[in-house]
Design a protein around this motif. Structure first.
Motif, PDB file in Angstrom:
ATOM      1  N   GLY A 282       0.896  -1.200   0.078  1.00 43.66           N
ATOM      2  CA  GLY A 282      -0.003  -0.040  -0.001  1.00 43.66           C
ATOM      3  C   GLY A 282       1.001   1.287  -0.016  1.00 43.66           C
TER       4      GLY A 282
ATOM      5  N   GLY B 107      -4.745  -0.459  -5.616  1.00 47.83           N
ATOM      6  CA  GLY B 107      -5.457   0.437  -4.675  1.00 47.83           C
ATOM      7  C   GLY B 107      -4.803   1.313  -4.137  1.00 47.83           C
ATOM      8  N   CYS B 108      -3.405   1.670  -4.490  1.00 41.53           N
ATOM      9  CA  CYS B 108      -2.434   2.647  -3.762  1.00 41.53           C
ATOM     10  C   CYS B 108      -1.824   3.683  -4.799  1.00 41.53           C
TER      11      CYS B 108
ATOM     12  N   GLY C 295      -7.539   2.817  -2.903  1.00 41.21           N
ATOM     13  CA  GLY C 295      -7.653   2.430  -1.678  1.00 41.21           C
ATOM     14  C   GLY C 295      -8.754   1.017  -1.624  1.00 41.21           C
TER      15      GLY C 295
ATOM     16  N   ASP D 175      -3.506  10.430   2.611  1.00 41.54           N
ATOM     17  CA  ASP D 175      -3.564   9.528   1.555  1.00 41.54           C
ATOM     18  C   ASP D 175      -2.749   8.385   1.611  1.00 41.54           C
TER      19      ASP D 175
ATOM     20  N   THR E 116      -3.820   4.236   2.577  1.00 44.89           N
ATOM     21  CA  THR E 116      -3.720   2.842   1.821  1.00 44.89           C
ATOM     22  C   THR E 116      -2.503   1.896   2.469  1.00 44.89           C
TER      23      THR E 116
ATOM     24  N   HIS F 195      -4.055  -1.654   3.663  1.00 43.63           N
ATOM     25  CA  HIS F 195      -3.423  -2.825   2.903  1.00 43.63           C
ATOM     26  C   HIS F 195      -2.696  -3.472   3.785  1.00 43.63           C
TER      27      HIS F 195
END
Length: 315
Positions: free
Chosen positions: A45, A70-71, A78, A222, A226, A230
């Motif tokens: 992440g 997702g990162c 996310g 941010d 993540t 993650h």
């Protein structure tokens, strides 16, 4: 001491669709005709930074970086959907095929070392060499060391106390599962608070000497969101690995040239991770950063990593 190579910009960047949900940010830097090398970031992440490009000679390497599912700049941001180790390994092969690369050098640190090893064991024919830093073997004892009252929490007891104080029930919630349930729960304000606390706890432990610039750069909202979600997602699922998977499969990569760089005073991923890997792969080279913790930006570790990437060019 070797220094990072000068700042460079990508000559190509794109979003690569790897399934119906996920698009991965992929960039290429350096020499398009150079030896291909893949940088695998940590976390899970964390995403890539502009400094990650600078461990490689840009005149000699075709440098490929990507943000995992997702990162970073990958989409949807996310997302933990279909976010498992096997999917990430498959993504790496999709990137290699997409870029028409026959085989490449692979560089990974922390979780990036985990993913690099699993990838190499799955696709040894695709890997020219491995440069690994801050080895994380992904076993339950490795996650417990940092996030469930293990040895790391005893060394940085003050930081750990600050982390636990962010939980509604304090010390009684000192488990990865408790943090994960909050960070994936309906109370978004509390989820964000715990994510920020998790990231601050971990990143403060990464360097031998306090480094406020490094801490600030890795713990904005941010990045914390993540990194923390993650990591917890992977950890509660045993990193989606079988028991002792990496060490049990080392025979598959015995002939791949490998340099392992590990900080003597690494509190996030203790040195015995690197030692055990080196024992399982006696042809590997183990380089100890004697004045460093976990982070790649610590001067001695940076020096050893750049020496390693320069050496891999001669294979």
């Amino acid at each position: 001491m070797q220094q990072l190579f000068p700042e460079i910009e990508p000559y190509q960047s794109e979003l690569l669709a790897v399934d119906a949900t996920h698009q991965l940010y992929v960039e290429q830097c350096g020499n398009p005709q150079g030896q291909p090398v893949l940088f695998i970031h940590g976390g899970p992440g964390a995403g890539c930074s502009t400094k990650d490009r600078r461990f490689f000679d840009p005149e000699k390497y075709r440098i490929v970086l990507f943000d995992q599912r997702g990162c970073g700049r990958s989409k949807p941001f996310g997302s933990l959907t279909d976010n498992e180790t096997s999917f990430l390994v498959a993504d790496i092969e999709k990137i290699r095929h997409h870029l028409s690369i026959e085989s490449w050098h692979v560089f990974g640190g922390s979780w990036g070392s985990t993913l690099a090893l699993v990838y190499a064991q799955s696709h040894p024919q695709s890997v020219l060499s491995l440069v690994l830093r801050g080895i994380f073997l992904g076993r339950p004892q490795d996650t417990q060391w940092t996030f469930e009252g293990g040895g790391g929490t005893r060394i940085f007891a003050d930081y750990w106390h600050e982390y636990l104080a962010c939980f509604p029930d304090g010390e009684s919630q000192q488990s990865i599962k408790a943090a994960y349930d909050i960070m994936t729960g309906d109370d978004k304000a509390l989820a964000k608070k715990i994510a920020n606390a998790w990231a601050n706890w971990e990143i403060r432990c990464c360097t031998l000497e306090p480094n406020e610039e490094f801490l600030a750069g890795a713990t904005d909202d941010d990045s914390s969101w993540t990194l923390s979600r993650h990591e917890a997602h992977f950890m509660v699922h045993d990193c989606f690995l079988t028991d002792n998977q990496i060490l049990a499969n080392c025979e598959k990569i015995t002939e791949i040239p490998m340099i392992i760089v590990h900080g003597r005073y690494d509190i996030v991923c203790p040195f015995d991770n690197a030692w055990l890997l080196h024992q399982a792969l006696p042809k590997s080279q183990l380089v100890i950063s004697k004045t460093a913790g976990h982070a790649s930006i610590e001067p001695e570790t940076t020096h050893h990593l750049i020496n390693a990437t320069n050496k891999m060019l001669t294979l």
